[in-house]
Design a protein around this motif. Structure first.
Motif, PDB file in Angstrom:
ATOM      1  N   TYR A  15       1.131  -1.220  -0.207  1.00 11.63           N
ATOM      2  CA  TYR A  15      -0.148  -0.253   0.285  1.00 11.63           C
ATOM      3  C   TYR A  15       1.260   1.153   0.385  1.00 11.63           C
ATOM      4  O   TYR A  15       0.898   2.836  -0.725  1.00 11.63           O
ATOM      5  CB  TYR A  15      -0.975  -0.327   1.167  1.00 11.63           C
ATOM      6  CG  TYR A  15      -1.598   1.140   1.256  1.00 11.63           C
ATOM      7  CD1 TYR A  15      -2.869   1.234   0.099  1.00 11.63           C
ATOM      8  CD2 TYR A  15      -1.610   2.326   2.701  1.00 11.63           C
ATOM      9  CE1 TYR A  15      -3.795   2.560   0.243  1.00 11.63           C
ATOM     10  CE2 TYR A  15      -1.980   2.800   2.847  1.00 11.63           C
ATOM     11  CZ  TYR A  15      -3.172   3.396   1.825  1.00 11.63           C
ATOM     12  OH  TYR A  15      -3.741   5.203   2.144  1.00 11.63           O
ATOM     13  N   PRO A  16       1.606   1.012   0.869  1.00  7.67           N
ATOM     14  CA  PRO A  16       2.715   2.368   0.925  1.00  7.67           C
ATOM     15  C   PRO A  16       3.203   2.772  -0.456  1.00  7.67           C
ATOM     16  O   PRO A  16       3.720   4.233  -1.015  1.00  7.67           O
ATOM     17  CB  PRO A  16       3.546   2.578   1.632  1.00  7.67           C
ATOM     18  CG  PRO A  16       3.225   1.380   3.033  1.00  7.67           C
ATOM     19  CD  PRO A  16       2.230   0.848   1.792  1.00  7.67           C
ATOM     20  N   LEU A  17       3.870   1.829  -0.817  1.00  6.88           N
ATOM     21  CA  LEU A  17       4.109   2.123  -2.759  1.00  6.88           C
ATOM     22  C   LEU A  17       3.002   2.613  -3.547  1.00  6.88           C
ATOM     23  O   LEU A  17       3.362   3.025  -4.740  1.00  6.88           O
ATOM     24  CB  LEU A  17       4.978   0.502  -3.342  1.00  6.88           C
ATOM     25  CG  LEU A  17       5.699  -0.269  -2.423  1.00  6.88           C
ATOM     26  CD1 LEU A  17       6.279  -1.266  -2.725  1.00  6.88           C
ATOM     27  CD2 LEU A  17       7.343   1.141  -2.163  1.00  6.88           C
ATOM     28  N   LYS A  21       3.630   5.705  -5.891  1.00  2.98           N
ATOM     29  CA  LYS A  21       3.593   5.974  -7.216  1.00  2.98           C
ATOM     30  C   LYS A  21       2.515   7.120  -7.320  1.00  2.98           C
ATOM     31  O   LYS A  21       2.616   8.260  -7.858  1.00  2.98           O
ATOM     32  CB  LYS A  21       3.007   4.828  -7.827  1.00  2.98           C
ATOM     33  CG  LYS A  21       3.440   4.916  -8.884  1.00  2.98           C
ATOM     34  CD  LYS A  21       2.578   3.329  -9.366  1.00  2.98           C
ATOM     35  CE  LYS A  21       3.046   3.203 -10.529  1.00  2.98           C
ATOM     36  NZ  LYS A  21       2.742   1.956 -11.545  1.00  2.98           N
ATOM     37  N   ALA A  22       1.415   7.193  -6.744  1.00  3.11           N
ATOM     38  CA  ALA A  22       0.152   7.929  -6.419  1.00  3.11           C
ATOM     39  C   ALA A  22       0.798   9.599  -6.562  1.00  3.11           C
ATOM     40  O   ALA A  22       0.658  10.703  -7.252  1.00  3.11           O
ATOM     41  CB  ALA A  22      -0.944   7.847  -6.145  1.00  3.11           C
ATOM     42  N   GLU A  23       1.861   9.776  -5.088  1.00  6.35           N
ATOM     43  CA  GLU A  23       1.830  11.281  -4.663  1.00  6.35           C
ATOM     44  C   GLU A  23       3.175  11.600  -5.890  1.00  6.35           C
ATOM     45  O   GLU A  23       3.272  13.015  -5.755  1.00  6.35           O
ATOM     46  CB  GLU A  23       2.654  10.793  -3.130  1.00  6.35           C
ATOM     47  CG  GLU A  23       1.389  10.797  -2.566  1.00  6.35           C
ATOM     48  CD  GLU A  23       1.449  10.733  -1.212  1.00  6.35           C
ATOM     49  OE1 GLU A  23       0.343  11.379  -0.177  1.00  6.35           O
ATOM     50  OE2 GLU A  23       2.409  10.199  -0.977  1.00  6.35           O
ATOM     51  N   THR A  28      -3.387  12.220  -4.966  1.00  2.62           N
ATOM     52  CA  THR A  28      -3.538  12.049  -3.048  1.00  2.62           C
ATOM     53  C   THR A  28      -2.929  10.195  -2.485  1.00  2.62           C
ATOM     54  O   THR A  28      -4.128   9.534  -3.762  1.00  2.62           O
ATOM     55  CB  THR A  28      -4.210  12.879  -3.124  1.00  2.62           C
ATOM     56  OG1 THR A  28      -5.305  12.480  -3.208  1.00  2.62           O
ATOM     57  CG2 THR A  28      -3.621  14.137  -3.061  1.00  2.62           C
ATOM     58  N   LYS A  29      -3.319  10.068  -1.646  1.00  2.46           N
ATOM     59  CA  LYS A  29      -3.449   8.814  -0.381  1.00  2.46           C
ATOM     60  C   LYS A  29      -5.041   9.091  -0.640  1.00  2.46           C
ATOM     61  O   LYS A  29      -5.555   7.906  -0.665  1.00  2.46           O
ATOM     62  CB  LYS A  29      -2.259   8.617   0.613  1.00  2.46           C
ATOM     63  CG  LYS A  29      -2.890   7.980   1.736  1.00  2.46           C
ATOM     64  CD  LYS A  29      -2.720   8.436   3.073  1.00  2.46           C
ATOM     65  CE  LYS A  29      -3.383   7.020   3.811  1.00  2.46           C
ATOM     66  NZ  LYS A  29      -5.061   6.694   3.587  1.00  2.46           N
ATOM     67  N   THR A  30      -5.850  10.149  -0.740  1.00  3.51           N
ATOM     68  CA  THR A  30      -6.884   9.648  -0.691  1.00  3.51           C
ATOM     69  C   THR A  30      -7.937   9.306  -1.918  1.00  3.51           C
ATOM     70  O   THR A  30      -8.362   8.418  -2.030  1.00  3.51           O
ATOM     71  CB  THR A  30      -7.697  10.892  -0.070  1.00  3.51           C
ATOM     72  OG1 THR A  30      -6.842  11.509   0.457  1.00  3.51           O
ATOM     73  CG2 THR A  30      -9.179  11.415  -0.218  1.00  3.51           C
ATOM     74  N   GLU A  31      -7.411  10.039  -3.208  1.00  7.82           N
ATOM     75  CA  GLU A  31      -7.328   8.989  -4.499  1.00  7.82           C
ATOM     76  C   GLU A  31      -7.057   7.436  -4.459  1.00  7.82           C
ATOM     77  O   GLU A  31      -7.804   6.918  -4.873  1.00  7.82           O
ATOM     78  CB  GLU A  31      -6.658   9.974  -5.630  1.00  7.82           C
ATOM     79  CG  GLU A  31      -7.495  11.178  -5.941  1.00  7.82           C
ATOM     80  CD  GLU A  31      -6.693  11.556  -6.814  1.00  7.82           C
ATOM     81  OE1 GLU A  31      -7.029  12.594  -7.322  1.00  7.82           O
ATOM     82  OE2 GLU A  31      -5.111  12.068  -6.109  1.00  7.82           O
ATOM     83  N   ALA A 105      -1.533   7.040 -11.565  1.00  3.96           N
ATOM     84  CA  ALA A 105      -0.558   7.935 -12.089  1.00  3.96           C
ATOM     85  C   ALA A 105      -0.309   8.593 -12.425  1.00  3.96           C
ATOM     86  O   ALA A 105       0.645   9.414 -13.392  1.00  3.96           O
ATOM     87  CB  ALA A 105       0.769   7.215 -11.134  1.00  3.96           C
ATOM     88  N   LYS A 106      -0.617   8.118 -14.063  1.00  5.26           N
ATOM     89  CA  LYS A 106      -0.664   8.430 -14.750  1.00  5.26           C
ATOM     90  C   LYS A 106      -1.561   9.801 -15.248  1.00  5.26           C
ATOM     91  O   LYS A 106      -1.050   9.971 -17.063  1.00  5.26           O
ATOM     92  CB  LYS A 106      -1.001   7.794 -16.665  1.00  5.26           C
ATOM     93  CG  LYS A 106       0.544   6.690 -16.025  1.00  5.26           C
ATOM     94  CD  LYS A 106      -0.273   5.845 -17.441  1.00  5.26           C
ATOM     95  CE  LYS A 106       1.202   5.119 -17.614  1.00  5.26           C
ATOM     96  NZ  LYS A 106       0.809   2.904 -18.324  1.00  5.26           N
TER      97      LYS A 106
END
Length: 116
Positions: A15-17, A21-23, A28-31, A105-106
């Motif tokens: 999960y942290p990965l 990747k998103a951040e 965001t983590k929320t997304e 991420a894209k």
């Protein structure tokens, strides 16, 4: 037949990965959490409980309250394999999640990621 290593890895370890990747791409983590809830039907509290329990990927998907029926609209390549061609059910669910995180991420819009 031996299970793939990802089946026994805890969601909490990966999960942290997903979040990183998103951040890294301005998301965001929320997304990330919204995508996971959309895919699995877990509430935020239930999802956080799964993380705390160190639930492995196999059980995370087996115990999911309600897998989203729209997930079958997820198409494309993850790790060199077409998601829609994966026959093993749990691996398919894992790759659906990977594909959704890739789309985030894209820079894809959330309504497109969530197949609205």
């Amino acid at each position: 037949m031996t299970k793939h290593k990802i089946y026994t890895m805890s969601v909490a370890s990966v999960y942290p990965l997903y979040v990183k990747k998103a951040e890294k791409k301005g998301r965001t983590k929320t997304e990330v959490d919204e995508i996971i809830r959309w895919l699995t039907g877990y509430s935020q509290e239930e999802f956080e409980e799964q993380l705390e329990k160190q639930t492995d990927f196999e059980n995370f998907f087996v115990e999911a309250p309600k897998m989203n029926p729209l997930r079958t609209l997820i198409k494309g390549v993850v790790c060199g394999v077409r998601v829609e061609d994966i026959e093993e059910p749990i691996m398919k669910e894992i790759r659906y999640l990977d594909k959704l995180i890739d789309e985030l991420a894209k820079g894809k819009a959330m309504d497109k990621i969530l197949r609205k």
